[in-house]
Design a protein around this motif. Structure first.
Motif, short mmCIF file in Angstrom:
data_model
loop_
_atom_site.label_atom_id
_atom_site.label_comp_id
_atom_site.label_asym_id
_atom_site.label_seq_id
_atom_site.Cartn_x
_atom_site.Cartn_y
_atom_site.Cartn_z
N SER A 53 -8.53 12.61 -9.35
CA SER A 53 -8.67 13.23 -8.02
C SER A 53 -8.44 14.72 -8.10
CB SER A 53 -7.63 12.67 -7.05
OG SER A 53 -7.97 11.41 -6.65
N LYS A 60 -14.46 21.34 -7.81
CA LYS A 60 -15.10 21.82 -6.57
C LYS A 60 -14.57 23.18 -6.14
CE LYS A 60 -15.81 17.35 -4.38
NZ LYS A 60 -15.17 16.49 -3.37
N LYS A 62 -11.58 23.70 -4.96
CA LYS A 62 -10.70 23.56 -3.79
C LYS A 62 -9.24 23.75 -4.16
CE LYS A 62 -13.64 21.09 -0.80
NZ LYS A 62 -13.81 20.14 0.24
N PHE A 146 -0.08 5.21 6.85
CA PHE A 146 -1.11 6.13 6.35
C PHE A 146 -2.45 5.40 6.31
CE2 PHE A 146 2.81 7.89 4.70
CZ PHE A 146 2.59 9.27 4.66
N PHE A 147 -3.53 6.17 6.12
CA PHE A 147 -4.88 5.61 6.12
C PHE A 147 -5.61 5.95 4.82
CE2 PHE A 147 -3.21 5.31 10.17
CZ PHE A 147 -3.78 4.17 10.71
N ASN A 148 -6.50 5.10 4.44
CA ASN A 148 -7.21 5.19 3.17
C ASN A 148 -8.55 5.91 3.34
OD1 ASN A 148 -8.03 4.60 0.55
ND2 ASN A 148 -8.69 2.52 1.04
N PRO A 149 -8.88 6.91 2.54
CA PRO A 149 -8.11 7.50 1.44
C PRO A 149 -7.05 8.50 1.94
CG PRO A 149 -10.38 8.38 1.48
CD PRO A 149 -10.25 7.47 2.65
N MET A 153 -7.44 11.43 4.94
CA MET A 153 -7.34 10.94 6.31
C MET A 153 -6.16 11.63 6.99
SD MET A 153 -9.90 8.87 6.49
CE MET A 153 -9.74 7.77 7.88
N LEU A 198 -9.18 -1.83 15.20
CA LEU A 198 -10.16 -1.82 14.10
C LEU A 198 -10.47 -3.22 13.57
CD1 LEU A 198 -11.81 -0.27 11.92
CD2 LEU A 198 -9.71 -0.17 10.56
N PRO A 230 -18.42 6.78 9.97
CA PRO A 230 -18.66 7.30 8.61
C PRO A 230 -19.13 6.22 7.65
CG PRO A 230 -16.30 7.23 9.07
CD PRO A 230 -17.00 6.85 10.35
N MET A 231 -18.72 4.99 7.87
CA MET A 231 -19.26 3.85 7.12
C MET A 231 -19.27 2.65 8.06
SD MET A 231 -16.07 3.01 4.45
CE MET A 231 -16.48 4.15 3.21
N LEU A 236 -16.79 -0.88 5.35
CA LEU A 236 -15.37 -0.50 5.49
C LEU A 236 -14.46 -1.66 5.09
CD1 LEU A 236 -13.27 1.61 6.36
CD2 LEU A 236 -13.53 0.83 8.72
N PHE A 239 -14.16 -1.63 1.50
CA PHE A 239 -13.35 -0.46 1.11
C PHE A 239 -11.85 -0.75 1.31
CE2 PHE A 239 -11.70 3.84 2.46
CZ PHE A 239 -11.92 4.51 1.26
N ILE A 240 -11.52 -1.39 2.42
CA ILE A 240 -10.11 -1.72 2.71
C ILE A 240 -9.64 -2.88 1.84
CG2 ILE A 240 -8.56 -2.66 4.50
CD1 ILE A 240 -10.33 -1.21 6.60
N ILE A 248 -4.29 -9.08 7.82
CA ILE A 248 -3.94 -8.37 9.07
C ILE A 248 -4.37 -9.22 10.28
CG2 ILE A 248 -4.37 -6.32 10.49
CD1 ILE A 248 -4.63 -4.73 7.83
N1 3HC Z 1 -9.39 10.89 -2.46
C1 3HC Z 1 -9.57 12.19 -2.18
N2 3HC Z 1 -10.70 12.66 -1.61
C2 3HC Z 1 -11.69 11.78 -1.38
C3 3HC Z 1 -11.56 10.40 -1.66
C4 3HC Z 1 -10.34 9.97 -2.23
N3 3HC Z 1 -10.10 8.68 -2.51
N4 3HC Z 1 -12.71 9.78 -1.30
C5 3HC Z 1 -13.53 10.73 -0.81
N5 3HC Z 1 -12.92 11.93 -0.85
C6 3HC Z 1 -13.45 13.22 -0.41
C7 3HC Z 1 -14.64 13.60 -1.24
O1 3HC Z 1 -14.26 14.28 -2.42
C8 3HC Z 1 -15.41 14.52 -0.30
O2 3HC Z 1 -14.82 15.81 -0.27
P1 3HC Z 1 -15.72 17.14 -0.03
O3 3HC Z 1 -16.28 17.00 1.35
O4 3HC Z 1 -14.74 18.23 -0.14
O5 3HC Z 1 -16.75 17.12 -1.10
C9 3HC Z 1 -15.13 13.88 1.07
O6 3HC Z 1 -13.95 13.09 0.92
C10 3HC Z 1 -16.29 13.03 1.50
O7 3HC Z 1 -16.50 12.05 0.47
P2 3HC Z 1 -17.91 11.60 -0.06
O8 3HC Z 1 -18.91 12.72 0.11
O9 3HC Z 1 -17.76 11.01 -1.41
O10 3HC Z 1 -18.32 10.36 0.81
P3 3HC Z 1 -18.33 10.20 2.37
O11 3HC Z 1 -18.81 11.42 3.06
O12 3HC Z 1 -19.03 8.92 2.57
O13 3HC Z 1 -16.79 9.99 2.74
C11 3HC Z 1 -14.98 8.60 3.22
C12 3HC Z 1 -16.03 8.97 2.19
C13 3HC Z 1 -14.06 9.78 3.46
C14 3HC Z 1 -14.20 7.45 2.64
C15 3HC Z 1 -15.70 8.24 4.56
O14 3HC Z 1 -16.72 7.33 4.32
C16 3HC Z 1 -14.77 7.68 5.61
O15 3HC Z 1 -14.07 8.41 6.29
N6 3HC Z 1 -14.77 6.34 5.77
C17 3HC Z 1 -13.90 5.66 6.70
C18 3HC Z 1 -12.52 5.54 6.11
C19 3HC Z 1 -11.59 4.81 7.04
O16 3HC Z 1 -11.92 4.37 8.12
N7 3HC Z 1 -10.35 4.68 6.58
C20 3HC Z 1 -9.34 3.96 7.31
C21 3HC Z 1 -9.31 2.56 6.81
S1 3HC Z 1 -8.12 1.60 7.70
C22 3HC Z 1 -6.68 1.89 6.92
O17 3HC Z 1 -6.57 2.56 5.93
C23 3HC Z 1 -5.49 1.25 7.55
C24 3HC Z 1 -5.02 0.07 6.77
O18 3HC Z 1 -3.86 -0.40 7.39
C25 3HC Z 1 -6.04 -1.06 6.68
#
Ligand code: 3HC
Length: 290
Positions: A53, A60, A62, A146-149, A153, A198, A230-231, A236, A239-240, A248
């Motif tokens: 990461s 990039k 950053k 916290f939320f993934n990733p 988030m 959700l 976003p997805m 999702l 992903f989760i 849950i």
């Molecule tokens: N770690 C760090 N950065 C990450 C990452 C990770 N694991 N995954 C993606 N990124 C960064 C990428 O590097 C990219 O950065 P940039 O804009 O600076 O280049 C940016 O996030 C966007 O990533 P991508 O271009 O690869 O892909 P997407 O635009 O599709 O974004 C996503 C990926 C951020 C995961 C987006 O699809 C998203 O927000 N999805 C929804 C996630 C969500 O809802 N999470 C909550 C889940 S519920 C939860 O966690 C609660 C639990 O209790 C279940």
């Protein structure tokens, strides 16, 4: 320790997706992190993920190489909780099972300083119930969801248990902010706000698939393009983790006593078949294993 004292070190219990994300986020915010897991392979995987990461962020432009090296240098990977006993703060991010978590809370109580906050990243289990495992120390138990990733988030859902003290809450809000997150409070009801809203939506997407309303790809495309997600909900879920979504829903079903929260039969079947999503390479979709 008071609200005004910044957190210097944090112990994160569990090196899975959430635990490793929390440790990395803390380290990037200048906080020393102990990544704790009984499994050495899990620690190795977390360490490799952290390096990857950070390397991506350097590539990039950053983050500088110096800052990336410093962040990695702030994380220690340990199998024993006692190696982190002087940490200011503990976040439990172990498996989502109430009995396992209660045992870990008792170990946390026995191991860490008497003024350390004992936070949990539980996604749905009652904070009050978990706090009951540590008796008179319940005032320093709090939910820090916290939320993934985690690194990207913005939200930390902050949940007080019945006995959580005002000082513990204030310190938690300050830490979440110092980690670059926006803390938002929610009450201690199963699933809090995020997963109360959700997970039934994700569950409903499985029903829509099961009943043939549309193919998974089209369910996701509809929600992606029509609701600006976003997805899509099924992507999702992969992903989760389908097992996490299932567990849950079971907590919501049991705790809120409403059949509408019972997991969709198709979700249950995929979990039984071991199709757990991204982490195993196969869930709703075929995916590259992480
Ligand atoms: N770690 C760090 N950065 C990450 C990452 C990770 N694991 N995954 C993606 N990124 C960064 C990428 O590097 C990219 O950065 P940039 O804009 O600076 O280049 C940016 O996030 C966007 O990533 P991508 O271009 O690869 O892909 P997407 O635009 O599709 O974004 C996503 C990926 C951020 C995961 C987006 O699809 C998203 O927000 N999805 C929804 C996630 C969500 O809802 N999470 C909550 C889940 S519920 C939860 O966690 C609660 C639990 O209790 C279940």
């Amino acid at each position: 320790m008071s609200t005004a004292t910044p957190v210097r070190s944090i112990a994160v219990i569990g090196a899975g997706t959430m635990g490793s994300g929390i440790a990395l986020t803390a380290a990037q915010a200048g906080i020393h992190a102990f990544q704790i897991d009984v499994s050495k392979p899990a620690l190795d995987k977390a360490k490799a993920g952290h390096a990857k990461s950070l390397a991506r962020l350097v590539e990039k432009g950053k983050v500088t190489q110096v800052d990336a090296d410093a962040a990695l240098g702030r994380i220690r990977y340990v199998t024993e909780m006692s190696d982190a006993k002087d940490a200011d703060w503990v976040v439990e991010a172990a498996t989502e099972n109430v009995e396992v978590k209660k045992k870990i809370f008792q170990l946390m109580q026995a191991t860490f300083r008497a003024d350390a906050v004992l936070a949990t990243n539980t996604s749905s289990i009652s904070i009050t119930d978990l706090a009951s495992a540590v008796g008179a120390d319940a005032h320093r138990v709090i939910g820090m969801h916290f939320f993934n990733p985690v690194p990207i988030m913005k939200l930390v859902e902050v949940i007080n248990g019945l006995a959580t003290s005002a000082d513990t809450t204030a310190r938690t809000l300050a830490l979440a902010t110092a980690m670059g997150k926006t803390p938002v409070p929610a009450n201690d009801r199963a699933g809090f706000v995020s997963n109360r809203v959700l997970m039934p939506m994700i569950n409903e997407a499985f029903y829509a698939w099961m009943e043939g309303v549309a193919k998974p790809e089209d369910i996701d495309r509809i929600m992606l393009l029509g609701c600006n997600f976003p997805m899509g909900p099924l992507r999702l879920a992969d992903f989760i983790g389908l097992d996490v979504c299932h567990d849950i829903m079971m907590v919501l079903y049991r705790e809120l006593g409403n059949p509408k929260f019972f997991p969709c039969p198709l979700l249950r079947q995929l979990v039984q078949a071991g199709r757990l999503g991204d982490k195993v390479g196969r869930g709703v979709y075929e995916l590259p294993a992480r």
